[in-house]
Design a protein around this motif. Structure first.
Motif, mmCIF file in Angstrom:
data_model
loop_
_atom_site.group_PDB
_atom_site.id
_atom_site.type_symbol
_atom_site.label_atom_id
_atom_site.label_comp_id
_atom_site.label_asym_id
_atom_site.label_seq_id
_atom_site.Cartn_x
_atom_site.Cartn_y
_atom_site.Cartn_z
ATOM 1 N N PHE A 1 0.810 -1.221 0.000
ATOM 2 C CA PHE A 1 0.000 0.000 0.000
ATOM 3 C C PHE A 1 0.843 1.271 0.000
ATOM 4 C CE2 PHE A 1 -2.503 -3.323 2.234
ATOM 5 C CZ PHE A 1 -3.481 -3.489 1.266
ATOM 6 N N ALA A 2 2.042 1.163 -0.569
ATOM 7 C CA ALA A 2 2.926 2.326 -0.643
ATOM 8 C C ALA A 2 2.337 3.426 -1.520
ATOM 9 C CB ALA A 2 4.298 1.910 -1.174
ATOM 10 N N ASP A 3 1.437 3.054 -2.436
ATOM 11 C CA ASP A 3 0.852 4.044 -3.345
ATOM 12 C C ASP A 3 -0.423 4.684 -2.783
ATOM 13 O OD1 ASP A 3 -0.659 1.757 -3.490
ATOM 14 O OD2 ASP A 3 -0.786 1.696 -5.680
ATOM 15 N N PHE A 4 -0.794 4.346 -1.553
ATOM 16 C CA PHE A 4 -1.967 4.976 -0.936
ATOM 17 C C PHE A 4 -1.629 6.410 -0.552
ATOM 18 C CE2 PHE A 4 -3.948 1.139 -1.326
ATOM 19 C CZ PHE A 4 -5.098 0.964 -0.568
ATOM 20 N N GLU A 5 -2.635 7.299 -0.649
ATOM 21 C CA GLU A 5 -2.423 8.721 -0.360
ATOM 22 C C GLU A 5 -3.382 9.194 0.733
ATOM 23 O OE1 GLU A 5 -1.639 11.124 -4.219
ATOM 24 O OE2 GLU A 5 -3.089 9.560 -4.765
ATOM 25 N N THR A 6 -2.953 10.204 1.447
ATOM 26 C CA THR A 6 -3.842 10.828 2.431
ATOM 27 C C THR A 6 -4.537 12.014 1.762
ATOM 28 O OG1 THR A 6 -2.427 10.174 4.273
ATOM 29 C CG2 THR A 6 -3.973 11.968 4.669
ATOM 30 N N LYS A 7 -5.854 11.966 1.718
ATOM 31 C CA LYS A 7 -6.652 12.989 1.048
ATOM 32 C C LYS A 7 -7.748 13.496 1.986
ATOM 33 C CE LYS A 7 -5.067 12.541 -3.333
ATOM 34 N NZ LYS A 7 -4.580 13.654 -4.170
ATOM 35 N N THR A 8 -8.158 14.749 1.752
ATOM 36 C CA THR A 8 -9.299 15.315 2.483
ATOM 37 C C THR A 8 -10.411 15.627 1.495
ATOM 38 O OG1 THR A 8 -7.858 16.270 4.172
ATOM 39 C CG2 THR A 8 -10.069 17.187 3.997
ATOM 40 N N TYR A 9 -11.622 15.204 1.844
ATOM 41 C CA TYR A 9 -12.777 15.392 0.966
ATOM 42 C C TYR A 9 -13.900 16.106 1.722
ATOM 43 C CZ TYR A 9 -10.393 11.681 -1.657
ATOM 44 O OH TYR A 9 -9.466 10.940 -2.343
ATOM 45 N N LEU A 10 -14.631 16.917 0.968
ATOM 46 C CA LEU A 10 -15.875 17.497 1.483
ATOM 47 C C LEU A 10 -17.013 16.865 0.690
ATOM 48 C CD1 LEU A 10 -17.387 19.463 3.306
ATOM 49 C CD2 LEU A 10 -17.073 21.226 1.537
#
Length: 430
Positions: A372-381
């Motif tokens: 899962f090295a390609d997973f990203e931390t994102k914020t969504y509304l």
């Protein structure tokens, strides 16, 4: 030759024999032959070896050594001679004639074990094909006639399995027709398995395959991971402290606490000098390893021949075309070695015990780091009227923070590239 499967009350005795031609791992393969013999419910009575540059073409051993084997068998009341090599039909016949013993070569022994342990239709077909291919050039060999007679009632002997006729009634054409028929059946089963595999591929789940030497602890590792992640007990796979406890590839879906998911498969174990007929027949079964995103090679750290086992596994993987896939080297059974400190990680290696929760947690950490090295931390509304996307996040992503604003739910999560693409329109930045 082989004992009837009656619970192990009586074991036939056998003399084990091999030729030492200076090969580096000769002692290891002889020890392995003893373990295989026991797995076939035969009792190893004595081991006899001979130093030769190469086997004698007609009798494998020299005449003096054959006399020694014959006398030893009489003294030990042994009825079988198990040889640490694949013999030619001529060698098999001549050794039997000179010793009056039932002669079993290494290939026949492994095929017999596989025949007894195969449970699924696919595994049974694969073993039958491999057994008939081995049998084809040996039609005139008298030892195989006795093989049929003594195993026909046991349900275990490979030469009688699926044939419905004795050895003497078969000819090459009949056997080849049987092989063709079985291959046709196997192709149908393989197509069903490919359909299942395609369905799994469409799920976009990362796949992990446990590989390694037989009895290294692959099934124990799988069951430990299933238990630790809260899977139902019925998902557990069969495990037992024996060579080739199971031949059937098991695939299980695992969901970790942070919602990351993988498909984990437990593949058939390897052994040195695995008969080429079986390697070929089990290529489909082992395709779970060939198509995996990550391999975990489980190694018995308590075995003095662990290095040879690693070489055996990697040689077999190359034979079936498995190359270029990331691998974790998982040295299991560290609890059996007092000098080993566990659990601990060193690069792509982990020293652990599959029965220890802290060890399994560390292994999970390695799996996640690799997959899962390609997973990203994102914020969504996400607007309140788009609740299905919020559901998707809660089910498939690791939620790091949640707030509720006037326009919707503000959520920070660790997401896969696929999920990030779906939710791109909801990305939030201050």
């Amino acid at each position: 030759m082989f004992m009837k499967m009656n619970g192990g009350k009586n074991m036939d005795g056998a003399i084990l024999a091999g030729i030492d031609s200076g090969q580096e791992n000769f002692e290891y393969t002889m020890n392995e032959l003893a373990a295989l013999t026991q797995a076939a419910t035969i009792k190893p009575e004595l081991t006899i070896t001979q130093k030769l540059d190469k086997p004698v073409s007609a009798t494998y051993f020299g005449s003096g050594k054959l006399n020694e084997i014959k006398n030893a068998a009489t003294a030990k009341s042994a009825i079988d001679l198990i040889i640490n090599d694949e013999l030619t039909p001529t060698q098999l016949r001549n050794i039997e004639d000179q010793t009056n013993l039932t002669v079993i070569d290494r290939t026949a022994l492994i095929l017999e074990i596989f025949a007894r342990r195969a449970h699924t239709r696919e595994a049974k077909l694969q073993v039958q094909i491999a057994s008939l291919q081995y049998r084809l050039p040996r039609l005139r060999t008298s030892s195989l006639n006795r093989f049929d007679q003594q195993t026909a009632g046991s349900g275990g002997g490979f030469t009688s399995r699926g044939s419905g006729e004795t050895q003497m009634e078969l000819n090459r054409r009949t056997i080849q027709n049987q092989i063709n028929h079985l291959r046709h059946q196997l192709k149908e089963v393989e197509q069903e398995e490919q359909t299942k595999r395609k369905a799994r591929d469409r799920s976009n789940l990362k796949t992990v395959a446990l590989v390694g030497y037989t009895n290294a602890g692959k099934s124990t590792t799988m069951n430990g991971l299933l238990r630790l992640t809260g899977q139902d007990e019925e998902k557990q796979v069969f495990e037992k402290n024996m060579l080739f406890a199971t031949l059937d590839t098991s695939v299980r879906k695992i969901q970790f606490a942070d919602n990351k998911q993988i498909l984990l498969s437990d593949t058939v174990g390897f052994v040195s000098s695995l008969p080429h007929q079986l390697v070929e027949a089990f290529k489909t079964t082992l395709s779970e390893a060939a198509q995996a995103d990550l391999l975990i090679q489980v190694i018995d750290a308590s075995d003095p021949h662990a290095k040879e086992m690693v070489k055996t596994t990697e040689k077999t993987l190359r034979e079936i075309g498995v190359t270029g896939i990331p691998m974790i080297y998982a040295f299991n059974k560290a609890d059996l070695e007092p000098q080993l400190s566990y659990p601990q990680i060193a690069g792509d290696q982990i020293t652990f015990s599959a029965q220890d929760d802290e060890s399994l947690k560390l292994l999970i950490k390695m799996i996640k780091k690799t997959l899962f090295a390609d997973f990203e931390t994102k914020t969504y509304l996400i607007p309140f009227d788009e609740g299905k996307y919020l559901e998707q996040l809660n089910s498939n992503a690791s939620i790091l923070n949640t707030d509720y604003l006037a326009k919707g739910t503000l959520i920070t999560a660790e997401v896969s590239p696929a999920t990030a693409g779906i939710l791109q329109k909801f990305e939030y930045s201050n």
